[in-house]
Design an enzyme around this catalytic site. Structure first.
Site, PDB file in Angstrom:
ATOM      1  CG  ASP A  28      88.090  42.933  13.192  1.00 18.66           C
ATOM      2  OD1 ASP A  28      87.773  42.020  13.646  1.00 18.66           O
ATOM      3  OD2 ASP A  28      88.525  44.284  13.025  1.00 18.66           O
TER       4      ASP A  28
ATOM      5  CG  ASP B   7      89.675  39.689  15.975  1.00 15.90           C
ATOM      6  OD1 ASP B   7      90.168  40.991  16.669  1.00 15.90           O
ATOM      7  OD2 ASP B   7      88.903  39.539  15.040  1.00 15.90           O
TER       8      ASP B   7
ATOM      9  CG  HIS C 165      87.087  42.978  23.493  1.00 15.21           C
ATOM     10  ND1 HIS C 165      85.754  44.069  24.037  1.00 15.21           N
ATOM     11  CD2 HIS C 165      88.310  44.096  23.502  1.00 15.21           C
ATOM     12  CE1 HIS C 165      86.824  44.692  24.534  1.00 15.21           C
ATOM     13  NE2 HIS C 165      87.916  45.031  24.358  1.00 15.21           N
ATOM     14  CG  ASP C 166      87.262  39.587  19.085  1.00 11.69           C
ATOM     15  OD1 ASP C 166      85.716  40.435  19.335  1.00 11.69           O
ATOM     16  OD2 ASP C 166      87.678  39.250  18.257  1.00 11.69           O
TER      17      ASP C 166
HETATM   18  C1  BDR Z   1      85.943  44.253  18.617  1.00 12.56           C
HETATM   19  O1  BDR Z   1      86.679  45.503  18.522  1.00 12.56           O
HETATM   20  C2  BDR Z   1      88.200  45.153  18.158  1.00 12.56           C
HETATM   21  O2  BDR Z   1      88.757  45.325  18.344  1.00 12.56           O
HETATM   22  C3  BDR Z   1      88.424  43.630  18.628  1.00 12.56           C
HETATM   23  O3  BDR Z   1      88.692  42.644  17.877  1.00 12.56           O
HETATM   24  C4  BDR Z   1      86.931  43.880  18.816  1.00 12.56           C
HETATM   25  O4  BDR Z   1      86.753  43.233  17.949  1.00 12.56           O
HETATM   26  C5  BDR Z   1      85.709  45.353  20.575  1.00 12.56           C
HETATM   27  O5  BDR Z   1      85.602  46.342  20.281  1.00 12.56           O
HETATM   28 CA    CA Z   2      87.256  41.750  16.036  1.00 15.69          CA
END
Ligand code: BDR
Ligand code: CA
Length: 309
Positions: free
Chosen positions: A9, A14, A232-233
């Site tokens: 997304d 990302d 995160h990603d």
């Molecule tokens: C996830 O939420 C999204 O906003 C980020 O891209 C990540 O995939 C982290 O909780």
């Molecule tokens: Ca994401």
């Protein structure tokens, strides 16, 4: 080289994950889903960002809403107006072929070879599994950024009990996490341990990546009093490349789909219980619960520093 499909997304982290992967993996396709942005915007962002990176990866369009609940509105405060920090002039359209078909056809045509990396809500993956259950045995592995399993109090970032990607479509998440696919979860338990500072990002030298993260860093400084971000990603790619930098626990998984704990990810922790076992159909999966943050961060930053424009 690992052959990967990234299902995204596409927001700021990302995009960093795609940049990181593009250096080490054969990205056979990017499939898009709603989440940080609408799926239409996700297609446009993926086209623009692959152009920025100078890679020729096909982009596919996935689902625009969750399987069983009403969609929740896009929140523009973290990832900006367009999901990529609102700093680009995006001239691309949102035309793209069907993502679900692409996921199924690619996995079935390359048994044991494709790593699927979902870094948004799990809607496309659940739909692909329903249409072609044999992808569960033909996919090499599935590395998911999502969920939170309580390590160090990490239980949620949208509600106190739910992580964003799971909360956006808990029914899809439960279908995928309780399926027979070989899954590794990269949850908040580890992603909150790898924080990249504004200075480290600015040192990357790539002006577009730096511009894209400015709004995210500003938001973090205002809200958390820290100029930095959890990437995160990108940690899904770290797990793919450096699995021994992560500590794993193995357990069957489920997701709560209703009520005040909607989106809560659960691993089975006890054999006790004399009645129905909600985990009885679930395969035993990997959950990352700790990470060598210094090693992972160094690997990520060293890779991203090699992009200079
Ligand atoms: C996830 O939420 C999204 O906003 C980020 O891209 C990540 O995939 C982290 O909780
Ligand atoms: Ca994401």
């Amino acid at each position: 080289m690992n052959k990967v499909i990234i299902d995204t997304d596409i927001g700021v982290d990302d995009a960093l994950a795609i940049a990181y992967a593009s250096h080490h993996c054969d990205i056979v396709g990017i499939t898009t889903v709603f989440g940080n942005v609408t799926v239409q915007q996700a297609v446009k962002n993926a086209k623009l960002f692959t152009e920025i990176l100078g890679i020729n990866t096909p982009i596919y369009r996935g689902l625009s809403r969750p399987l069983a609940i009403d969609p929740t509105p896009v929140n523009k405060t973290v990832h900006g107006e367009d999901g990529l920090g609102g700093v680009f002039n995006n001239h691309h359209n949102d035309d793209a072929e069907d993502a679900i078909r692409f996921i199924i056809d690619t996995i079935m045509a390359n048994p044991g070879e494709i790593t699927l990396i979902p870094i948004g809500p799990l809607t496309n993956i659940a739909a692909a599994l329903s249409q072609e259950p044999r992808i569960a045995e033909c996919v090499k592995q599935v590395i998911i950024m999502g969920g939170a399993f309580g390590t160090d109090g990490n239980q949620g970032n949208v509600t106190p009990l739910s992580e964003f990607n799971i909360w956006k479509d808990p029914h899809a998440a439960d279908q995928v996490l309780s399926s027979q696919m070989p899954i590794t979860m990269v949850p908040l338990d580890v992603t909150h341990r790898v924080l990249v500072t504004g200075d480290e990002i600015r040192k990357m030298g790539h002006q577009e990546l730096i511009a894209m993260t400015e709004g995210y860093l500003k938001y973090s400084l205002e809200k958390e009093k820290f100029e930095g971000m959890a990437v995160h990603d990108a940690l899904t790619i770290s797990y793919l490349l450096l699995p021994d930098a992560f500590t794993i626990e193995r357990a069957p998984l489920r997701v709560v789909t209703e009520g005040f704990a909607t989106g809560l990810t659960l691993k089975k922790v006890t054999e006790l219980g004399s009645r129905a076992n909600p985990f009885s159909e679930s395969r035993i999966q990997n959950v990352c619960i700790n990470v060598d943050s210094d090693r992972v961060k160094k690997h990520l930053l060293t890779t991203l520093q090699t992009y200079k424009d």
